[in-house]
Design an enzyme around this catalytic site. Structure first.
Site, PDB file in Angstrom:
ATOM      1  N   HIS A   1       0.823  -1.209   0.000  1.00  0.00           N
ATOM      2  CA  HIS A   1       0.000   0.000   0.000  1.00  0.00           C
ATOM      3  C   HIS A   1       0.857   1.259   0.000  1.00  0.00           C
ATOM      4  CE1 HIS A   1      -4.425  -0.785   0.997  1.00  0.00           C
ATOM      5  NE2 HIS A   1      -3.925  -1.945   0.595  1.00  0.00           N
TER       6      HIS A   1
ATOM      7  N   GLY B   1      -5.388  -3.597  -8.574  1.00  0.00           N
ATOM      8  CA  GLY B   1      -5.098  -2.405  -7.796  1.00  0.00           C
ATOM      9  C   GLY B   1      -6.313  -1.695  -7.239  1.00  0.00           C
ATOM     10  N   GLU B   2      -6.016  -0.700  -6.390  1.00  0.00           N
ATOM     11  CA  GLU B   2      -7.036   0.178  -5.815  1.00  0.00           C
ATOM     12  C   GLU B   2      -6.641   1.626  -6.054  1.00  0.00           C
ATOM     13  OE1 GLU B   2      -5.394  -1.772  -3.204  1.00  0.00           O
ATOM     14  OE2 GLU B   2      -6.773  -3.476  -3.082  1.00  0.00           O
TER      15      GLU B   2
ATOM     16  N   SER C   1     -12.080 -11.540  -7.972  1.00  0.00           N
ATOM     17  CA  SER C   1     -13.304 -11.139  -7.270  1.00  0.00           C
ATOM     18  C   SER C   1     -14.543 -11.392  -8.125  1.00  0.00           C
ATOM     19  CB  SER C   1     -13.240  -9.656  -6.905  1.00  0.00           C
ATOM     20  OG  SER C   1     -13.126  -8.857  -8.064  1.00  0.00           O
TER      21      SER C   1
END
Length: 323
Positions: free
Chosen positions: A38, A106-107, A173
């Site tokens: 992160h 990713g975020e 997901s």
């Protein structure tokens, strides 16, 4: 036989503490470890976010047997895939072959910092597929040139290659990510105990490959303290990937979770010190088909006591119940 892992949660502890905690996890008898990658914590209350690749280098030297893994690295925005390949190869050398490279799409929380915008999930998956192609080519040795839709590579080569390249895992997901993982990955990664994800992974080429799951827990001898800590630091978890991948800042997660109650958190995260509660939280992952399950103990300061309890109580209970 189900293996139980330990999570170096970089959002909740500084780099020295993370390494010390992993040493303790190895001594406690955890089977493997994973580490988040992160730039920001999810919530300000977590309070940390060191550079995980430096932590992994230190951890490789401080430990002897416990496997290491990123859970997960996004190889498409903050990092160019050619640089990810170099980092992963180096950690594999330093750890004596104990490293696996976990990758994902990713975020926004972490990737917005380089100012490249945040495209649709379809584009992000295209980028991930191209990145894996580049990384594997570099792991194979020799010079790599690449002219792609999203990335260019100009005569790159890894000069320090391990005997065996790190296996590549891909986080899933939904159907689209399962398709990618089935075609491209050596193992699959998930944070939900859904057999449907593993079935989709199998349909697209993943049959027989390892499956690694992860779930949060919050040990404390006082259950109320555990619930309060889980709510303060982990109430973001219930948003699901479709939400969590899009929000750009811890303040956005604060706003998005302002109506999540302590009871809501306690209903989804085992809290306290009853090992049966922890076993029942882990069981759905084993029943869904995950052979490796990494636990995230919430709260950086609680790690030493949690590791002692895990050695004496939790790990024996999990192995008795799950094999």
């Amino acid at each position: 036989m189900v293996q139980i892992g330990y999570t170096m949660m970089t959002e909740q502890a500084g780099p020295r503490d993370l390494v010390d905690h992993l040493v303790g996890a190895e001594e406690a008898g955890f089977d493997f470890s994973v580490a988040s990658d992160h730039y920001f914590p999810w919530l300000r209350s977590q309070g940390h976010s060191p550079y995980v690749w430096s932590v992994l280098g230190a951890a490789a030297q401080a430990t002897e047997r416990i496997p290491l893994m990123t859970y997960v690295t996004c190889p498409t925005f903050r990092y160019h895939p050619a640089v990810v390949a170099q980092k992963a190869a180096t950690v594999q050398v330093l750890s004596g072959g104990r490293f696996r490279l976990g990758l994902g799409a990713g975020e926004n929380l972490n990737e917005h910092v380089v100012g490249g915008g945040w495209p649709s999930v379809d584009v992000r998956h295209e980028m991930l597929e191209e990145a894996v192609e580049i990384i594997r080519a570099l792991f194979a040795g020799g010079h790599v040139n690449h002219r792609g839709t999203h990335f260019d590579v100009e005569s790159a080569r890894l000069w320090d290659l391990p005997d065996d390249p790190p296996p590549i895992g891909i986080a899933v997901s939904g159907e689209q990510s399962c398709t990618l993982a089935g075609h491209l990955a050596d193992l699959v990664i998930a944070t939900e105990p859904k057999a449907s994800l593993l079935d989709a992974f199998d349909r697209h080429g993943g049959s027989g490959k390892p499956r690694v799951g992860q779930l949060p827990v919050c040990w404390d001898p006082d259950r109320d303290t555990a619930v309060k800590r889980a709510h303060a630091q982990f109430r973001w978890f219930g948003g699901g990937w479709k939400v969590n991948s899009e929000l750009p800042h811890p303040d956005a997660f604060e706003a998005a979770t302002q109506f999540v109650t302590q009871d809501d958190v306690a209903a989804s995260i085992p809290c306290g010190d009853d090992p049966d509660d922890f076993v029942e939280a882990v069981r759905p992952y084993a029943e869904a088909g995950f052979g490796e399950i990494a636990l995230v103990q919430i709260g950086g300061e609680s790690q030493p006591e949690y590791l002692d309890w895990s050695r004496k109580t939790l790990l024996p209970a999990l192995r008795d119940a799950l094999g």
